[in-house]
Design a protein around this motif. Sequence first.
Motif, PDB file in Angstrom:
ATOM      1  N   SER A  14     -52.806  96.954 -49.637  1.00 21.07           N
ATOM      2  CA  SER A  14     -52.069  95.942 -49.105  1.00 21.07           C
ATOM      3  C   SER A  14     -53.126  94.865 -48.862  1.00 21.07           C
ATOM      4  O   SER A  14     -54.362  95.155 -48.479  1.00 21.07           O
ATOM      5  CB  SER A  14     -51.312  96.043 -47.897  1.00 21.07           C
ATOM      6  N   GLU A  15     -53.045  93.485 -49.107  1.00 16.43           N
ATOM      7  CA  GLU A  15     -54.067  92.651 -48.693  1.00 16.43           C
ATOM      8  C   GLU A  15     -54.460  92.662 -47.297  1.00 16.43           C
ATOM      9  O   GLU A  15     -55.602  92.193 -47.143  1.00 16.43           O
ATOM     10  CB  GLU A  15     -53.463  91.194 -49.114  1.00 16.43           C
ATOM     11  N   VAL A  16     -53.746  93.065 -46.435  1.00 14.13           N
ATOM     12  CA  VAL A  16     -53.926  92.767 -45.028  1.00 14.13           C
ATOM     13  C   VAL A  16     -54.026  94.548 -44.743  1.00 14.13           C
ATOM     14  O   VAL A  16     -52.789  95.336 -44.792  1.00 14.13           O
ATOM     15  CB  VAL A  16     -52.928  92.193 -44.141  1.00 14.13           C
ATOM     16  N   GLY A  17     -55.008  95.271 -44.392  1.00 12.01           N
ATOM     17  CA  GLY A  17     -55.017  96.742 -44.031  1.00 12.01           C
ATOM     18  C   GLY A  17     -55.284  97.013 -42.577  1.00 12.01           C
ATOM     19  O   GLY A  17     -55.362  96.114 -41.731  1.00 12.01           O
ATOM     20  N   PHE A  18     -54.897  98.214 -42.130  1.00 13.90           N
ATOM     21  CA  PHE A  18     -54.864  98.729 -40.822  1.00 13.90           C
ATOM     22  C   PHE A  18     -56.141  99.340 -40.527  1.00 13.90           C
ATOM     23  O   PHE A  18     -56.531 100.613 -40.998  1.00 13.90           O
ATOM     24  CB  PHE A  18     -53.608  99.643 -40.715  1.00 13.90           C
ATOM     25  N   GLY A  19     -57.068  98.864 -39.899  1.00 12.51           N
ATOM     26  CA  GLY A  19     -58.360  99.458 -39.323  1.00 12.51           C
ATOM     27  C   GLY A  19     -58.249 100.389 -38.368  1.00 12.51           C
ATOM     28  O   GLY A  19     -57.864 100.107 -37.308  1.00 12.51           O
ATOM     29  N   ALA A  20     -58.041 101.785 -38.493  1.00 10.42           N
ATOM     30  CA  ALA A  20     -57.689 103.038 -37.702  1.00 10.42           C
ATOM     31  C   ALA A  20     -58.717 103.357 -36.613  1.00 10.42           C
ATOM     32  O   ALA A  20     -58.587 104.297 -36.050  1.00 10.42           O
ATOM     33  CB  ALA A  20     -57.239 104.080 -38.304  1.00 10.42           C
ATOM     34  N   VAL A  40     -48.987 102.581 -35.706  1.00  9.18           N
ATOM     35  CA  VAL A  40     -49.177 102.580 -37.217  1.00  9.18           C
ATOM     36  C   VAL A  40     -47.916 102.511 -37.954  1.00  9.18           C
ATOM     37  O   VAL A  40     -47.912 101.780 -39.020  1.00  9.18           O
ATOM     38  CB  VAL A  40     -49.691 103.944 -37.285  1.00  9.18           C
ATOM     39  N   GLU A  41     -46.815 103.183 -37.398  1.00  3.33           N
ATOM     40  CA  GLU A  41     -45.625 102.769 -37.970  1.00  3.33           C
ATOM     41  C   GLU A  41     -45.172 101.338 -38.016  1.00  3.33           C
ATOM     42  O   GLU A  41     -44.505 100.887 -38.985  1.00  3.33           O
ATOM     43  CB  GLU A  41     -44.467 103.749 -37.117  1.00  3.33           C
ATOM     44  N   TYR A  42     -45.229 100.750 -36.792  1.00  6.43           N
ATOM     45  CA  TYR A  42     -45.025  99.157 -37.059  1.00  6.43           C
ATOM     46  C   TYR A  42     -45.579  98.549 -37.989  1.00  6.43           C
ATOM     47  O   TYR A  42     -45.117  97.628 -38.570  1.00  6.43           O
ATOM     48  CB  TYR A  42     -45.128  98.548 -35.553  1.00  6.43           C
ATOM     49  N   ALA A  43     -46.763  98.784 -38.231  1.00  3.50           N
ATOM     50  CA  ALA A  43     -47.672  98.212 -39.503  1.00  3.50           C
ATOM     51  C   ALA A  43     -47.133  98.518 -40.659  1.00  3.50           C
ATOM     52  O   ALA A  43     -47.071  97.557 -41.558  1.00  3.50           O
ATOM     53  CB  ALA A  43     -49.348  98.762 -39.299  1.00  3.50           C
ATOM     54  N   LEU A  44     -46.739  99.806 -41.005  1.00  2.07           N
ATOM     55  CA  LEU A  44     -45.934 100.111 -42.147  1.00  2.07           C
ATOM     56  C   LEU A  44     -44.565  99.310 -42.344  1.00  2.07           C
ATOM     57  O   LEU A  44     -44.417  99.062 -43.472  1.00  2.07           O
ATOM     58  CB  LEU A  44     -45.884 101.531 -42.167  1.00  2.07           C
ATOM     59  N   ASP A  45     -43.990  98.974 -41.410  1.00  2.61           N
ATOM     60  CA  ASP A  45     -43.064  98.301 -41.357  1.00  2.61           C
ATOM     61  C   ASP A  45     -43.079  96.667 -41.752  1.00  2.61           C
ATOM     62  O   ASP A  45     -42.182  95.982 -42.251  1.00  2.61           O
ATOM     63  CB  ASP A  45     -42.078  98.191 -39.810  1.00  2.61           C
ATOM     64  N   GLN A  46     -44.259  96.392 -41.449  1.00  5.60           N
ATOM     65  CA  GLN A  46     -44.702  94.937 -41.653  1.00  5.60           C
ATOM     66  C   GLN A  46     -45.213  94.722 -43.181  1.00  5.60           C
ATOM     67  O   GLN A  46     -45.841  93.806 -43.582  1.00  5.60           O
ATOM     68  CB  GLN A  46     -45.747  94.345 -40.859  1.00  5.60           C
ATOM     69  N   GLY A  47     -45.322  95.940 -43.973  1.00  3.19           N
ATOM     70  CA  GLY A  47     -45.548  96.001 -45.374  1.00  3.19           C
ATOM     71  C   GLY A  47     -47.145  96.244 -45.554  1.00  3.19           C
ATOM     72  O   GLY A  47     -47.548  96.395 -46.871  1.00  3.19           O
ATOM     73  N   ILE A  48     -47.747  96.904 -44.532  1.00  2.00           N
ATOM     74  CA  ILE A  48     -49.331  97.375 -44.463  1.00  2.00           C
ATOM     75  C   ILE A  48     -48.961  98.715 -45.158  1.00  2.00           C
ATOM     76  O   ILE A  48     -48.440  99.646 -44.508  1.00  2.00           O
ATOM     77  CB  ILE A  48     -49.916  97.492 -43.217  1.00  2.00           C
ATOM     78  N   THR A  49     -49.884  98.842 -46.185  1.00  2.45           N
ATOM     79  CA  THR A  49     -49.823 100.287 -46.667  1.00  2.45           C
ATOM     80  C   THR A  49     -51.401 100.784 -46.845  1.00  2.45           C
ATOM     81  O   THR A  49     -51.628 102.001 -47.301  1.00  2.45           O
ATOM     82  CB  THR A  49     -49.361 100.255 -48.148  1.00  2.45           C
ATOM     83  N   TYR A  50     -52.380 100.071 -46.442  1.00  2.00           N
ATOM     84  CA  TYR A  50     -53.752 100.382 -46.712  1.00  2.00           C
ATOM     85  C   TYR A  50     -54.185 100.880 -45.222  1.00  2.00           C
ATOM     86  O   TYR A  50     -54.157 100.126 -44.291  1.00  2.00           O
ATOM     87  CB  TYR A  50     -54.751  99.516 -47.176  1.00  2.00           C
ATOM     88  N   PHE A  51     -54.492 102.181 -45.027  1.00  2.00           N
ATOM     89  CA  PHE A  51     -54.963 102.683 -43.540  1.00  2.00           C
ATOM     90  C   PHE A  51     -56.286 102.988 -43.777  1.00  2.00           C
ATOM     91  O   PHE A  51     -56.587 103.939 -44.528  1.00  2.00           O
ATOM     92  CB  PHE A  51     -54.021 103.732 -43.117  1.00  2.00           C
ATOM     93  N   ASP A  52     -57.203 102.576 -42.839  1.00  4.85           N
ATOM     94  CA  ASP A  52     -58.674 102.934 -43.134  1.00  4.85           C
ATOM     95  C   ASP A  52     -59.228 103.810 -41.918  1.00  4.85           C
ATOM     96  O   ASP A  52     -59.303 102.856 -40.915  1.00  4.85           O
ATOM     97  CB  ASP A  52     -59.381 101.618 -43.317  1.00  4.85           C
ATOM     98  N   THR A  53     -59.410 104.940 -42.211  1.00  8.59           N
ATOM     99  CA  THR A  53     -59.889 105.434 -40.954  1.00  8.59           C
ATOM    100  C   THR A  53     -61.633 106.306 -41.056  1.00  8.59           C
ATOM    101  O   THR A  53     -61.833 105.800 -42.050  1.00  8.59           O
ATOM    102  CB  THR A  53     -59.341 106.775 -40.476  1.00  8.59           C
ATOM    103  N   ALA A 278     -62.295  88.987 -55.851  1.00  7.36           N
ATOM    104  CA  ALA A 278     -63.124  90.364 -55.501  1.00  7.36           C
ATOM    105  C   ALA A 278     -62.662  90.835 -54.325  1.00  7.36           C
ATOM    106  O   ALA A 278     -62.786  92.295 -54.202  1.00  7.36           O
ATOM    107  CB  ALA A 278     -64.426  90.358 -55.752  1.00  7.36           C
ATOM    108  N   VAL A 279     -62.097  90.175 -53.383  1.00  7.22           N
ATOM    109  CA  VAL A 279     -61.814  90.721 -51.911  1.00  7.22           C
ATOM    110  C   VAL A 279     -60.298  91.546 -52.194  1.00  7.22           C
ATOM    111  O   VAL A 279     -59.247  90.753 -52.660  1.00  7.22           O
ATOM    112  CB  VAL A 279     -61.531  89.628 -50.917  1.00  7.22           C
ATOM    113  N   ALA A 280     -60.319  92.903 -52.157  1.00  5.06           N
ATOM    114  CA  ALA A 280     -58.929  93.498 -52.295  1.00  5.06           C
ATOM    115  C   ALA A 280     -58.168  93.537 -50.917  1.00  5.06           C
ATOM    116  O   ALA A 280     -57.087  93.471 -51.070  1.00  5.06           O
ATOM    117  CB  ALA A 280     -59.425  94.798 -52.768  1.00  5.06           C
ATOM    118  N   SER A 281     -58.885  93.750 -49.837  1.00  2.29           N
ATOM    119  CA  SER A 281     -58.224  93.899 -48.370  1.00  2.29           C
ATOM    120  C   SER A 281     -58.902  93.542 -47.686  1.00  2.29           C
ATOM    121  O   SER A 281     -60.239  93.408 -47.643  1.00  2.29           O
ATOM    122  CB  SER A 281     -57.803  95.295 -48.290  1.00  2.29           C
TER     123      SER A 281
END
Length: 350
Positions: A14-20, A40-53, A278-281
């Motif tokens: 996702s263009e906007v990811g979740f920095g865990a 985390v679940e709320y972020a998924l509900d908003q279309g965020i699918t990239y989770f970076d830990t 070149a910026v993916a997320s």
Amino acid sequence: MNYRTLGDSGVEVSEVGFGAWVVGTDWWGDRTEDQAVEMVEYALDQGITYFDTGDVYGHGDSEKLIGKALADYRDEVTLSTKIGYDFYNHPQAGHGELPKRLDSEWIRTCVERSLERLDTDYVDFLQLHNANVDEVTPDVVETLESLREEGTVDALGWALGPSIGWLAEGDRAVEFDFDAIQTVFNVFEQTPGRHFLDTIAREDADTAVIARVPHSSGLLNEQVTPDTELDAGDHRGFRPDEWYETGWEKVEALRFLEHDGERTMGQAAIQWLLSHDAVASVTPTFRTTDDIDEWAAASETPPLSEAEVDRVEELYRENFGITRDDGMDSLRSSVDGADLVGTGKQNAGR
């Protein structure tokens, strides 16, 4: 939410990811395990699918929380983790950097432990965490490629830091045809991000860029203002006062990016990053669900016009009209400053 891929790996983010890093640690405020999972679940509900830990975040706690929160959504998300620090044998001392280790046996050990904590049998994206250029030997690369061939990982990357970044490492990642480089990159801190974009274009490489700290530690989302008093444990308090004082002036120079109320400044900062192909997320630091609402929506706000991008470029070249020192005129370097020649930055040491 819009989506892009990491190089030619086929891994979608996702263009906007979740920095865990915000869950499993207390550097960005305390929250219970249930609160972290709900976030985390709320972020998924908003279309965020990239989770970076990363395995070092909370010494494994972040990975456990992410694994628990996303257990029922594994096929819908892109999981990324990072390895390279030996926190198993060394205690954490405040915000200090832990010893690093990179060898074939250790890489495999760390990946196995991360998979167990994440409760998965593969990760979509594996990153080396702040590795120095001389630590990533041919044996290391061979091990990483073997993990990919075995189906344990789908894409490979190099997360740079812990200061603003290292140029030599990012260039080597492009040379090794890694799928992505992660680095601090924002309107105010454009070195080394601009350098990597130039390297990728010059080499016609398939390496993508993941931008972290897109809001420059609270300036570009206006969560740190002249009236803000940072808590004693807030990591942003380590930046010099001059950085924030000049930063507030720079924010005022960027008001045109809010575009008649169609974008907040925080959203505009994300759209500026996404204006680079070149910026993916972009991985902002989410503290609240309100943050998630605003910044996840940035993906669908009006893209910056060519004139707006050009104006930002002009302001950056002129240092936004500010002549005094902002206290951040140095970068870390792993090769004694040789990679900083021509950047206008000084070597802050290793």
